[in-house]
Design a protein around this motif. Sequence first.
Motif, PDB file in Angstrom:
ATOM      1  N   PHE A 169       0.905  -1.202   0.039  1.00  0.00           N
ATOM      2  CA  PHE A 169       0.086  -0.058   0.055  1.00  0.00           C
ATOM      3  C   PHE A 169       0.744   1.206  -0.109  1.00  0.00           C
ATOM      4  O   PHE A 169       0.248   2.368   0.192  1.00  0.00           O
ATOM      5  CB  PHE A 169      -0.992  -0.123   1.298  1.00  0.00           C
ATOM      6  N   ARG A 170       2.242   1.318  -0.075  1.00  0.00           N
ATOM      7  CA  ARG A 170       2.884   2.239  -0.320  1.00  0.00           C
ATOM      8  C   ARG A 170       2.871   2.775  -1.774  1.00  0.00           C
ATOM      9  O   ARG A 170       3.101   3.878  -2.305  1.00  0.00           O
ATOM     10  CB  ARG A 170       4.436   2.066  -0.177  1.00  0.00           C
ATOM     11  N   LEU A 171       2.358   1.810  -2.630  1.00  0.00           N
ATOM     12  CA  LEU A 171       2.215   2.310  -4.124  1.00  0.00           C
ATOM     13  C   LEU A 171       1.075   2.877  -4.330  1.00  0.00           C
ATOM     14  O   LEU A 171      -0.224   3.077  -3.507  1.00  0.00           O
ATOM     15  CB  LEU A 171       1.995   0.820  -4.878  1.00  0.00           C
ATOM     16  N   PRO A 172       0.807   3.800  -5.241  1.00  0.00           N
ATOM     17  CA  PRO A 172      -0.272   4.743  -5.525  1.00  0.00           C
ATOM     18  C   PRO A 172      -1.391   3.840  -6.251  1.00  0.00           C
ATOM     19  O   PRO A 172      -1.071   3.025  -7.111  1.00  0.00           O
ATOM     20  CB  PRO A 172       0.241   5.766  -6.493  1.00  0.00           C
ATOM     21  N   TYR A 173      -2.579   4.229  -5.862  1.00  0.00           N
ATOM     22  CA  TYR A 173      -3.872   3.438  -6.378  1.00  0.00           C
ATOM     23  C   TYR A 173      -4.697   4.535  -6.925  1.00  0.00           C
ATOM     24  O   TYR A 173      -5.269   5.264  -5.984  1.00  0.00           O
ATOM     25  CB  TYR A 173      -4.492   2.566  -5.369  1.00  0.00           C
ATOM     26  N   ARG A 191      -2.254  -5.597  -9.022  1.00  0.00           N
ATOM     27  CA  ARG A 191      -2.698  -5.335 -10.412  1.00  0.00           C
ATOM     28  C   ARG A 191      -3.598  -4.034 -10.616  1.00  0.00           C
ATOM     29  O   ARG A 191      -3.522  -3.688 -11.649  1.00  0.00           O
ATOM     30  CB  ARG A 191      -3.765  -6.455 -10.890  1.00  0.00           C
ATOM     31  N   LEU A 192      -3.984  -3.670  -9.230  1.00  0.00           N
ATOM     32  CA  LEU A 192      -4.689  -2.295  -9.682  1.00  0.00           C
ATOM     33  C   LEU A 192      -3.585  -1.155  -9.226  1.00  0.00           C
ATOM     34  O   LEU A 192      -3.986   0.110  -9.400  1.00  0.00           O
ATOM     35  CB  LEU A 192      -5.721  -2.013  -8.519  1.00  0.00           C
ATOM     36  N   ALA A 193      -2.261  -1.308  -9.048  1.00  0.00           N
ATOM     37  CA  ALA A 193      -1.507  -0.251  -8.622  1.00  0.00           C
ATOM     38  C   ALA A 193      -1.134   0.591  -9.953  1.00  0.00           C
ATOM     39  O   ALA A 193      -0.988   0.079 -10.958  1.00  0.00           O
ATOM     40  CB  ALA A 193      -0.186  -1.016  -8.061  1.00  0.00           C
ATOM     41  N   CYS A 194      -0.856   1.946  -9.573  1.00  0.00           N
ATOM     42  CA  CYS A 194      -0.441   2.586 -10.665  1.00  0.00           C
ATOM     43  C   CYS A 194       1.032   2.909 -10.768  1.00  0.00           C
ATOM     44  O   CYS A 194       1.492   4.183 -11.045  1.00  0.00           O
ATOM     45  CB  CYS A 194      -1.149   4.140 -10.675  1.00  0.00           C
ATOM     46  N   ALA A 195       1.830   2.049 -10.593  1.00  0.00           N
ATOM     47  CA  ALA A 195       3.168   1.981 -10.491  1.00  0.00           C
ATOM     48  C   ALA A 195       3.902   0.527 -10.776  1.00  0.00           C
ATOM     49  O   ALA A 195       2.989  -0.396 -10.593  1.00  0.00           O
ATOM     50  CB  ALA A 195       3.847   2.720  -9.086  1.00  0.00           C
ATOM     51  N   ASP A 196       5.038   0.665 -11.189  1.00  0.00           N
ATOM     52  CA  ASP A 196       5.899  -0.576 -11.430  1.00  0.00           C
ATOM     53  C   ASP A 196       5.752  -1.573 -10.042  1.00  0.00           C
ATOM     54  O   ASP A 196       6.003  -1.035  -8.987  1.00  0.00           O
ATOM     55  CB  ASP A 196       7.161  -0.384 -11.894  1.00  0.00           C
ATOM     56  N   THR A 197       5.339  -2.837 -10.119  1.00  0.00           N
ATOM     57  CA  THR A 197       5.080  -3.600  -8.990  1.00  0.00           C
ATOM     58  C   THR A 197       6.391  -4.688  -9.105  1.00  0.00           C
ATOM     59  O   THR A 197       6.318  -5.460  -8.455  1.00  0.00           O
ATOM     60  CB  THR A 197       3.908  -4.127  -9.036  1.00  0.00           C
ATOM     61  N   THR A 198       7.488  -4.655  -9.796  1.00  0.00           N
ATOM     62  CA  THR A 198       8.447  -5.659  -9.972  1.00  0.00           C
ATOM     63  C   THR A 198       9.236  -5.940  -8.479  1.00  0.00           C
ATOM     64  O   THR A 198       9.316  -7.277  -8.161  1.00  0.00           O
ATOM     65  CB  THR A 198       9.612  -5.364 -10.952  1.00  0.00           C
TER      66      THR A 198
END
Length: 318
Positions: A169-173, A191-198
């Motif tokens: 949840f540090r990623l932007p949604y 899958r809903l994140a607006c950033a790279d999730t690698t």
Amino acid sequence: MRRNKNTSLDTVVTDFILLGLPHPPSLQVLLFLVFFIIYILTQLGNLLILLTVWADPKLHARPMYILLGVLSFLDMWLSSVIVPRLILNFTPASKAIPFGGCVAQLYFFHFLGSTQCFLYTLMAYDRYLAICQPLRYPVFMNAKLCTTLVSGAWVAGSIHGSIQATLTFRLPYCGPNQVDYFICDIPAVLRLACADTTVNELVTFVDIGVVAASCFLLILLSYANIVHAILKIRTADGRRRAFSTCGSHLTVVTVYYVPCIFIYLRAGSKSPLDGAVAVFYTVVTPLLNPLIYTLRNQDVKSALKRIRAGQGSASGNK
């Protein structure tokens, strides 16, 4: 996984929609009843094990059954984190879950699940010492040490849950907000994140998949030594009792770890099987644990008989 390009970073997701398990509308009532009954039976069955271990002096003085009581406690809470929200998907009620609620569900799911993972490893270590090192067992696995190890499992589980929730949840949604799953879990939410999730997928692979697989291999190694030691027991009754006790644990471990490894070693995949597999180890396994440990474990069955006999004597004396 690349960033979702069809979204605006100016939009902030305040809640998620859990789509739940795909099902025909005609089965909605049936599925509601099935999962509701499973939840009630899970709570009652694990509560029975917990109370039996607490009430019987012969059980709560032995590390093996202290661990079993903790497992039942974990199963009750893990089921409560998952199943009520799953049941809600079979009703006309809103399927939305607040952002904070999604964070909490993911944290507690991984906190309790990883604690259970470590606990299964401790249970295998307990059986290994009891059967392969019986003379050293009172030294290496007494009630005090057992309590310390269990506390360590809880702390490690809490750290694991915190790491996974923080990283996820540090990623932007920024939309969409429909989670194609029945709970807020890492692969579906990422899958809903607006950033790279690698990085998240790599951490998920290492922290969940590899750790779970390593614990499973340690358990299998322990049981390889246990089976070797059991085969050396000369009496058929001794071998039967040893296999009965260990068979219960090995059955539970298999139905828990195999689906878990299947899900998290494939964190970037989107298979239709994932939902069914996840239901098995999050919903069905907590139901099976009390059944397996009561039907296959002679000590637990004997303790239940003693408790019933004690209640009958108390009623007769009134």
